[in-house]
Design a protein around this motif. Structure first.
Motif, short mmCIF file in Angstrom:
data_model
loop_
_atom_site.label_atom_id
_atom_site.label_comp_id
_atom_site.label_asym_id
_atom_site.label_seq_id
_atom_site.Cartn_x
_atom_site.Cartn_y
_atom_site.Cartn_z
N THR A 247 0.84 -1.19 0.00
CA THR A 247 0.00 0.00 0.00
C THR A 247 0.88 1.23 0.00
O THR A 247 1.99 1.22 0.53
N ALA A 248 0.38 2.30 -0.60
CA ALA A 248 1.09 3.58 -0.60
C ALA A 248 0.45 4.55 0.40
O ALA A 248 0.76 5.74 0.38
N GLY B 89 -11.41 2.54 -6.69
CA GLY B 89 -10.07 1.99 -6.90
C GLY B 89 -9.42 1.62 -5.60
O GLY B 89 -8.41 2.19 -5.19
N GLU C 156 -13.69 -1.79 -6.85
CA GLU C 156 -12.41 -2.26 -7.41
C GLU C 156 -12.72 -3.05 -8.68
O GLU C 156 -13.50 -3.99 -8.64
N ILE C 157 -12.06 -2.67 -9.78
CA ILE C 157 -12.42 -3.28 -11.07
C ILE C 157 -11.81 -4.67 -11.26
O ILE C 157 -12.34 -5.48 -12.01
N VAL C 158 -10.71 -4.97 -10.58
CA VAL C 158 -10.09 -6.30 -10.70
C VAL C 158 -10.77 -7.24 -9.69
O VAL C 158 -10.68 -7.03 -8.48
N ASP D 71 -16.75 -1.28 -12.27
CA ASP D 71 -16.13 -0.04 -12.77
C ASP D 71 -16.69 1.12 -11.95
O ASP D 71 -17.91 1.33 -11.90
N ALA D 72 -15.80 1.88 -11.33
CA ALA D 72 -16.24 2.96 -10.44
C ALA D 72 -17.04 4.04 -11.20
O ALA D 72 -17.90 4.69 -10.60
N ASP E 69 -9.10 7.03 -6.24
CA ASP E 69 -7.77 6.40 -6.24
C ASP E 69 -7.63 5.42 -7.41
O ASP E 69 -6.62 4.71 -7.50
N ASP F 241 -6.82 3.85 -11.00
CA ASP F 241 -5.79 4.25 -11.97
C ASP F 241 -6.16 3.92 -13.41
O ASP F 241 -5.31 3.99 -14.31
N GLY F 242 -7.44 3.60 -13.65
CA GLY F 242 -7.99 3.51 -15.00
C GLY F 242 -7.21 2.61 -15.95
O GLY F 242 -6.53 1.68 -15.54
N ILE G 237 -8.95 9.22 -15.00
CA ILE G 237 -10.30 8.70 -14.79
C ILE G 237 -10.99 9.37 -13.59
O ILE G 237 -12.21 9.32 -13.47
#
Ligand SMILES: C[S@@+](CC[C@H](N)C(=O)[O-])C[C@H]1O[C@@H](n2cnc3c(N)ncnc32)[C@H](O)[C@@H]1O
Length: 247
Positions: A73-74, A99, A129-131, A157-158, A175, A177-178, A186
């Motif tokens: 995590t960042a 995201g 979260e798309i994944v 998809d957000a 957050d 990242d498209g 995005i």
């Protein structure tokens, strides 16, 4: 107008992305820095006040450290504290976080509404979260802290979730990242998709206002021009940054 809150050490305050719970500075220093950021946000009219409960925050932080599976995590400890505090101050009934990866950012944004750090009752705190496999991990993580389902993660998809959300949205966290071409650009699509449901006083947070500033150019111009969002402050106390805006 570009408003900025910046600490002298923002560039040297660095975390190891794979050791998210490691302290980077004495706790008093972290409290002071985040307190100064909250004061800047209050003075700019982004937040109505700057009070949050230290004991509840620490209970939240401990639960995340013990229960979450976080590959990386960042989100620095300063950012975790600020996100929690904004959640505690705004007390959104509804929130979308776009995201969320493994859910660490999302639970910082939702930690004042659910779990051991809760200080108010929310209706729907939604992480997107798309994944799919990451969304599943994030959902597993969140369920360990919030068995109620008030906070939950959708694999979607957000942009679509933001467009379809029918209720007033008091907090939006960006957050995602498209795709390769659009990247963090995005953010503006997501904000535009739900802009009309953000009420006056609704807060929009955008992570990576520093290290992705070039990719966020259109977004940052939109939130800073004064006609769409009433006030906006770039909080720079780590290398990522957080643009905090209020409608
Ligand atoms: C960089 S990660 C966020 C990590 C977070 N800053 C942290 O440090 O924990 C961005 C996430 O956005 C997701 N994403 C990209 N486009 C998206 C979209 N359209 N809707 C929802 N999630 C998306 C990616 O799959 C990725 O997991």
């Amino acid at each position: 107008m570009i408003r900025t809150f910046r600490t002298d050490d923002w560039d040297s305050y660095r975390m190891d992305y794979r050791r998210p719970h490691r302290a980077l500075e004495p706790q008093e220093k972290e409290i002071e820095v985040v307190g100064d950021a909250l004061q800047a946000l209050q003075e700019a009219g982004v937040l109505p006040h700057m009070r949050y409960d230290e004991a509840r925050f620490l209970a939240h932080r401990q639960a995340v450290a013990e229960l979450f599976d976080i590959p990386w995590t960042a989100i620095t400890p300063r950012m975790q504290r600020l996100l929690y505090a904004v959640n505690a101050i705004v007390q959104p009934r509804n929130m979308i976080a776009a995201g969320v990866f493994c859910g660490n950012t999302f639970i910082s944004n939702a930690g004042a509404g659910v779990g051991p750090g809760a200080c108010y009752t929310a209706d729907a705190l939604i992480g997107v979260e798309i994944v799919e496999r990451e969304a599943e991990r994030a959902e597993r993580n969140v369920r360990r802290i919030d068995p109620t389902g008030v906070a939950r993660v959708l694999a979607a998809d957000a942009v679509e979730v933001a467009a379809e959300f029918a209720e007033p949205l008091q907090l939006l966290y960006l957050d995602a990242d498209g795709t390769d071409e659009r990247g963090k650009g995005i953010y503006l699509d997501i904000l535009n998709a739900c802009y009309d449901r953000i009420p006056p006083g609704g807060v929009v947070l955008a992570h990576n206002s520093v290290n992705c500033a070039a990719r966020l150019k259109s977004y940052l111009e939109f939130v800073r021009d004064g006609s769409h969002l009433r006030s906006s402050v770039n909080v720079i106390f780590d290398c990522e940054g957080l643009e905090c805006s209020v409608k």
